[in-house]
Design an enzyme around this catalytic site. Sequence first.
Site, PDB file in Angstrom:
ATOM      1  CG  ASP A 533      38.312  47.955  16.513  1.00 55.70           C
ATOM      2  OD1 ASP A 533      39.641  47.976  16.825  1.00 55.70           O
ATOM      3  OD2 ASP A 533      37.986  47.757  15.378  1.00 55.70           O
ATOM      4  CD  GLU A 536      44.110  50.649  19.384  1.00 51.08           C
ATOM      5  OE1 GLU A 536      44.098  49.288  19.428  1.00 51.08           O
ATOM      6  OE2 GLU A 536      43.594  51.432  19.060  1.00 51.08           O
ATOM      7  CG  ASP A 609      42.832  45.966  11.595  1.00 50.88           C
ATOM      8  OD1 ASP A 609      41.975  45.339  12.139  1.00 50.88           O
ATOM      9  OD2 ASP A 609      42.798  47.206  11.222  1.00 50.88           O
TER      10      ASP A 609
END
Length: 971
Positions: A533, A536, A609
């Site tokens: 997770d 980015e 999300d």
Amino acid sequence: MRVLTLLGIAASLALVPDALAVKEKDFKTCSQSGFCRRGRALAARAKEASSWNSPYSVDASSVAISPDQASVTAGVKSLLYPEVKFELELRVHDDGVVRVRMDEVGGLKKRYDEASSWALIAEPVVSKTVQWTAAKDCIRAVYGPKKELEVVVSYEPLRVALLRNGKAQVQLNGHGLLHMEHFRTKEERKIEETSQEEEQVVLDTTNPRAWFEGDSEDGWWDEKFGGHTDTKPKGPESLSLDISFPFHPVVYGIPQHATTLALPTTLGDDATYTDPFRLHNADVFEYLASSPMSLYGSIPVMYAHSEESTVGVFNAVASETWIDIWHAKPQSSDTHWMSESGILDVFLLPGPTPADVFAQYGRLTGTAAMPAQWSLGYHQCRWNYVSSDDVRMVSRKMDEHDMPMDVIWLDIEYSEEHKYFIWDHKTFPDPVDMTKDVAAVGRKMVVIIDPHLKRTSNYPVYQEATERGLTVRKPNGQDEYEGWCWAGSSSWLDCFNPGSWKWYQDLYLLDRKREDGGWTWAESTEDVHIWNDMNEPAIFNGPEITMPKDMVHYGGWEHRDVHNINGMLFTNQTWQALKARSTPAKRPFVLTRSFYAGSQRWGAMWTGDNLGTWEHMAVGLKMVLANSIGGMPFAGSDVGGFFGNPEPEMLVRWYQLGAFNPFFRAHAHIDTKRREPYLLDEPYRQMLKDILRLRYAQLPIWYTAFHQSAVTGVPILRPHWVMFPKDVNGFALDDQFFVGDSGLLVKPITTPETTEASVYLPAEDQIYYNYFTHLAYRSSKKGKTVTVPAALSEIPLLIRGGSIVPTRERPRRSAPLMKHDPFTLRVALDKAGAAAGTLYLDDGETYAFEQGDFVYRDLAAETKSKVLRISSRDLAASPRLLQVGREVSLDVYSPGNAYAKEIAGVRVERVVVLGAGKPKKVTLGDGGRELVWEFVPGVAAGGKKEGTASVLTIKDPKALIVEDWDIVITL
């Protein structure tokens, strides 16, 4: 996930429905991005000009064709900047793909040119049959099996066109918007503050250079946003390029965005959005359900489609990119790509079919890795299961309620102070024993590993990384970059540094010590897999919640150059680490939030999300479809929504949708109520149980579809236009889809209080059967919409006539326990009394299939002279494998391979034939043993009536999966 405020790292926030909306001020619009402003302004000036031609042209005297005809190069000059030199290169690959590259030559600095090296699986093979010719005004090459393809490079102005049978398919710089901002020195200038907080200099507007580049130095050297200043020591270096599809009215691709599958327009009077689509991997908290805003991943591939053909482009650029879409003519699609940095490196995919473009893209960036079979089962997750006992309880409760599950997930709270790889022993005192208890019932664990490293002396992973110089640097290239994430003060591993690769992989070693004596993750097992997770990367105190663009990676490249690739490299190393920890290697499972072209080679993705709303449920399907055609088919959305507390109706519908996503996971925010499927009251609990069991029964369908995708590049979830490319009624259809080539047509329900659904049947003369009730519908050559019952306990699921669907109907607690279960075959006859299907099996865990250890069956039904024959043949031994197979070579395959021997006793226990006539006799083989059967009369496949189809059930024919056989039905 990311926190709402920096001070909220350790605290969770109450969910207030009115507050659930993305904080748009955290993210740039085009008008707030200097290079996007410049690109759009150029496009606007060009459109308004009475006549406009691109200033870029080819120097005819510089054209050079390589002796082997492998490539052609030419010098390119700009009429406005004659002192700046560029070079153009074109190559035609052996599958017809055209690669177009252009870079500045002899510039003050070097442009980033390594994006394709990360995305491509290998240097493409150049065609040996193409013949380039140079004329006074153009360069051209004619090629293809029937010489139907042609590439033409016009000199003045520079344009590149790919044609099929003389008709333009793709055109570069047709609107004259090509602009490669050359490197220059920073000169003395007058600083003028603007409303955008930009530094600008007024230039001479009578100068054509000023007209072309704009009348001010708009964000050339630095720009501000949200309290951050982005310094740009290299100055302006953006690349703008218009790409047109003159005869293709619909475009798809460029995931990831929360929008329709057929991409809406961003320019023109009827524009859906006012901003371009953005590709800039970002942690967009509570994203909008309809927006061109960038999300977590970026795949710069686009497909254009018409009744006649499908073509595509892959733009290998890694920097932030904005894409405008409009239709200059009703049957054309026009796009303008504006990237902050990088060279021009575009691949033109000639098609002409959807299958062709997917194969062409797959040969460039690879196809999806063949997953572990268990990873196609149901995954149960939340932020966070709070203890070892909590994990054991969830596993036990699923068993008590006879609900299958393969994976339990742990979010960030399993780790001590968010120091990944290190368990918090206060709540997880026995992680290895806990994992073994879960594995004892055939299940796996997935735990989260994020890329940020807590900056503390008692974290050996950070200490080793920083001592070895493996973290991202500040602009000076020396000091370590520091930001904030879940762990507080953090540094970030620089996966572009080759020195990080083996070091990171060695962290996962289980029972082997590192050669250098470094730290390893001792409290882990082969049954622990990984969730990447925040890659980015998400940085709470960074601009746009990510890393400042002027930070420096290995090789001296700025983060702006490599941003969209960053997350892919971290996932790649995680995947490699899991594969290397076992001998022999087992297939890893890695879930990533951030991705780029090529990420499909290392695992699955999810849509981030999302909110527990009907709108997010609906757009999640469209996003999964977009990722599927974008080359990343192992995709899904969080069932139930990450935020919120969905009511039972919504939860049931979301499970129905999730059961038909390749990646099937329920996940929830830390502040939501517990919503494991066994917690619902009846009748909802039974509905979820039925949905889970349906998913497991259909695992053979999913596994076969994954295999087909792995060897062909064709997506697992197939939108209507992929299956029926000439049916214009389905070009924009994105709320129903087919699963592989199984014949299953799915229409999930994503609206409340729905009791029936409108399902569009393709433009063909075909029969479709309700999977559950066997009700028969008939399409027409013009297409037809039918009404399908959809009570809360029902999902509209049809079988296309002509399909054979293999399932395993024995209820089990997890996928590995189904290994020796018998099969049911649903034979859905078409109007001619025929059907076909395939079944692929291997051990589902190792790489033995690459050595020929697999079973691949060709299933068929054919009616001739009042005899219906259902057969199974070895597909791996037939020529069909040669057309698609890239996993194994036939010289290592044997029908008696080790896996085939292992499942030698697995049989077909039931055959259900839809649409057949009443039999007189059913035998195994011609004149063989008579079989037991039942027949329920109804509508026949070969007729014209609608209604409940006839059903012939053949009971336990004892036909072995690994053997050739025939069931002969005398009518």
